[in-house]
Design a protein around this motif. Structure first.
Motif, short mmCIF file in Angstrom:
data_model
loop_
_atom_site.label_atom_id
_atom_site.label_comp_id
_atom_site.label_asym_id
_atom_site.label_seq_id
_atom_site.Cartn_x
_atom_site.Cartn_y
_atom_site.Cartn_z
N ASN A 149 0.80 -1.22 0.00
CA ASN A 149 0.00 0.00 0.00
C ASN A 149 0.84 1.28 0.00
OD1 ASN A 149 -3.03 -0.87 0.49
ND2 ASN A 149 -1.77 -2.16 1.84
N LEU A 150 2.17 1.13 -0.13
CA LEU A 150 3.05 2.29 0.02
C LEU A 150 2.91 3.24 -1.17
CD1 LEU A 150 5.05 3.37 2.06
CD2 LEU A 150 6.89 2.22 0.81
N SER A 151 2.66 4.50 -0.86
CA SER A 151 2.61 5.56 -1.87
C SER A 151 2.83 6.88 -1.14
CB SER A 151 1.26 5.57 -2.60
OG SER A 151 0.22 5.94 -1.70
N ARG A 152 2.99 7.94 -1.89
CA ARG A 152 3.22 9.25 -1.27
C ARG A 152 2.02 9.66 -0.41
NH1 ARG A 152 5.52 12.89 -6.24
NH2 ARG A 152 5.89 14.40 -4.58
N GLU A 153 0.81 9.23 -0.83
CA GLU A 153 -0.39 9.66 -0.11
C GLU A 153 -0.47 9.06 1.29
OE1 GLU A 153 -0.83 10.38 -4.32
OE2 GLU A 153 -0.32 8.56 -3.19
N VAL A 154 0.12 7.90 1.51
CA VAL A 154 -0.03 7.24 2.81
C VAL A 154 1.09 7.61 3.77
CG1 VAL A 154 -1.15 5.30 1.66
CG2 VAL A 154 1.27 5.14 2.24
#
Length: 651
Positions: free
Chosen positions: A37-42
């Motif tokens: 689930n890793l992304s800039r948003e999280v």
């Protein structure tokens, strides 16, 4: 480039990261959830979860690689540095540093396998982030021998160091943070560089204790000294690398400062460029900050022990590679090139910036000669290419020594002449001049080559023995295979003749049989008589050359031929120099040198006029130089003192 990750729903990803930490799931499952689930948003949500120190000690080190490859992850990386297990996180950070080069190579390879995350973060930015973490982590480790951790860290940082402005600024921050903060952080001179420094700017009160603390004694003098020596060696290694890969212009700017009358009007000088261009200002600023830190670490003066360490030991290139065996600070070596660069910066900044710097106790002979000999002793061309920054530093030091009149450590004493059965050994001046001219030939930067040529001329003129000067000139012109250096030798001879005509020397250094009434061998015919057959050799072989063969000869010798004809014009264009010409010099030079050269050039020009093929690489330049040579030949031939006007007019 690696392929982008599949798009995920940000809200669902944030919920998964917030809802699944242990004990809801086990550690390995939770790491898999984060990775999926890793992304800039999280990242903000993940940073909140990582505030749990116990959790971050368990999983933080496993997140370093993925996070450093994700934009805007600095806050999460700082949290891991403050709360994670410092030993485990340091190892992971060093591993990530070691992978930077391979990551960059893979990102440029279209056929490379995809990595966990797309390579969208520049290598330099990753480097800065990882160094920021290391500053925090090393403050957290509580062990009896923190220098052992520090040695490994500095070695890895240096081996992955790229001498850019931002990476070097990050290194400066690291050294400043780990050295004990003796002074406030130094801003770069008018610099726009601003890299993250979380150890200094963050909140150290948030740091978790070291779970494996061993009762470190922060006041142990030997351990503190060891850490400072490691940092000092590291800082000098960085200084050497940075000045070697970034054109600092030290030697060229020193020359401009000492010789303003020789600068070309309306052409911007290098000193002006370094005052006006932001990138060049930053180069000076970065080096100034490094040197200030080196001073804080204890190297703030020049001593005989410091000089002995440079000259008496073998060249030390990578001292950080041998620190594992160091039992104490005395066993940590300093890089030879870094020490030379430091001395050069001392004299450069004291001269150009009027800075308060240590004054090295050096002379051209023997100390500067010793430094040159050490660097260039084995495979000079290869050494000059490899240690280009060190060689420029040596030139800057040499120019400063000449400007200060620091030529000989002891008063000059003429040596006894060898017997007829003995060969004349080369003097130290001749050997020194040979080393400087090697830099003039092989250095990759033109401005440095020019500075080396200037230093070589200064060295020649500083030689107190005029007979030695004649030997140097004869050796250069007769034996050197490089026309540019032979041309320099003729220039030096002309300068000696002019200087000898001005003011009589205070004491005669020539022998009674060769010196004239004012005590100089260059004010009478002895110098010309000694050198005329190497400056104006027999050129009768030119009569046998066709057009192609002539240019094969002319190309490698053009610089020397032009300087020789200029010297001839100088000598015979004025009755002022009649006293330096031996009897019948005009006739002999005309017969063996001038006439064959004139005829060869005239024959070549006529052949070209009638359609001879002279196409080829570099031919346009050679044709232009031949026209210049012909103009000088005509000028000399029409000189009344030379007496060849009628012959040239027929041409």
């Amino acid at each position: 480039m690696a392929a982008d990750l599949p798009k995920v729903d940000a809200d669902a990803a944030i919920a998964a990261i917030r809802d699944a930490p242990p004990p809801v799931t086990d550690r390995f499952t939770y790491l898999t959830i984060i990775e999926a689930n890793l992304s800039r948003e999280v990242l903000p949500a993940l940073n909140e979860v990582l505030q749990d120190a116990e959790l971050t000690q368990e999983i933080g080190w496993d997140l370093v690689f993925n996070l450093v490859n994700l934009p805007d992850s600095e806050a999460c990386l700082e949290t891991i540095a403050r709360l994670g297990n410092p030993r485990e996180v340091i190892l992971k950070v060093l591993e990530a540093l070691g992978l930077l080069d391979s990551d960059a190579a893979q990102s440029e390879d279209d056929d490379a396998p995809t990595t966990v995350l797309p390579q969208v973060v520049p290598k330099e930015k990753k480097y800065v982030a990882l160094l920021g973490m290391l500053s925090i982590l090393h403050h957290r480790i509580k062990t009896k021998y923190p220098s052992r951790f520090l040695a490994q860290t500095l070695r890895t940082i240096f081996h992955t160091y790229a001498p850019t402005q931002e990476a070097t600024a990050a290194v400066v921050n690291l050294i400043h943070n780990l050295s004990g903060r003796r002074r406030p952080a130094l801003p770069s001179r008018k610099s726009s560089i601003n890299v993250a420094n979380p150890d200094q700017d963050g909140d150290a009160s948030k740091n978790a204790p070291d779970p494996e603390a061993e009762g470190k004694d922060d006041t142990d003098p030997s351990e503190v000294a060891m850490q400072h020596k490691l940092l000092l060696s590291f800082a000098l290694c960085v200084l050497e690398t940075y000045t070697g890969h970034n054109d600092m212009g030290w030697a060229a700017r020193m020359y401009e400062f000492y010789n303003p009358e020789k600068l070309v009007p309306r052409r911007r000088t290098l000193m002006a460029a370094f005052r006006e261009e932001q990138s060049l200002l930053e180069r000076d600023g970065i080096v100034g900050r490094l040197v200030a830190l080196i001073k804080d670490l204890g190297l703030d003066s020049y001593s005989q022990n410091f000089f002995a360490d440079i000259t008496e030991n073998d060249i030390i290139k990578d001292p950080l590679d041998t620190t594992d065996d160091a039992a104490g600070p005395d066993d940590v070596a300093l890089p030879t090139g870094g020490c030379i660069s430091l001395i050069a910066y001392w004299v450069f900044s004291a001269t150009i910036f009027d800075a308060d710097q240590p004054t090295p106790e050096l002379n051209v002979l023997p100390q500067h000669f010793t430094l040159l000999e050490k660097i260039l002793d084995d495979d000079p061309q290869g050494q000059i290419q490899q240690f280009s920054g060190t060689c420029e530093s040596l030139l800057a030091i040499g120019l400063w020594l000449h400007a200060k009149g620091r030529i000989l450590a002891t008063p000059y004493e003429p040596k006894a002449k060898p017997t007829e059965s003995q060969d004349e050994p080369p003097s130290e001046f001749m050997q020194y001049l040979h080393l400087v001219t090697l830099i003039a030939l092989y250095h990759p930067r033109l401005q440095v080559r020019n500075a080396a040529t200037v230093l070589a001329g200064q060295t020649f003129h500083a030689d107190p023995s005029e007979e030695d000067k004649l030997r140097i000139l004869c050796d250069l012109i007769e034996n050197c295979t490089f026309a540019s250096l032979k041309a320099c030798a003729i220039t030096w001879l002309r300068e000696e003749i002019i200087d000898a005509s001005k003011t009589p020397p205070s004491s005669a250094t020539g022998t009674p049989t060769t010196a004239t009434t004012n005590g100089s061998v260059f004010s009478g015919p002895h110098a010309f008589d000694t050198l005329q057959y190497v400056i104006f050799p027999d050129l009768s072989h030119l009569s046998e050359l066709g057009v192609d063969e002539f240019f094969e000869y002319f190309g490698p010798n053009v610089a020397f031929l032009l300087q020789a004809i200029n010297f001839a014009v100088f000598l015979w264009s004025s009755a002022k120099w009649r006293n330096v010409l031996p009897e019948n010099a005009e006739a002999t030079v005309k017969e063996r040198w001038f006439r064959p050269l004139w005829e060869a050039v005239d024959r070549t020009k006529q052949a070209i006029k009638h359609g001879a093929d002279v196409e080829g690489e570099g031919m346009e330049y050679l044709l232009g130089e031949m026209d210049v040579l012909w103009e000088r030949i005509m000028r000399l031939g029409k000189t009344e003192e030379f007496g060849a006007a009628g012959e040239v007019d027929q041409a």
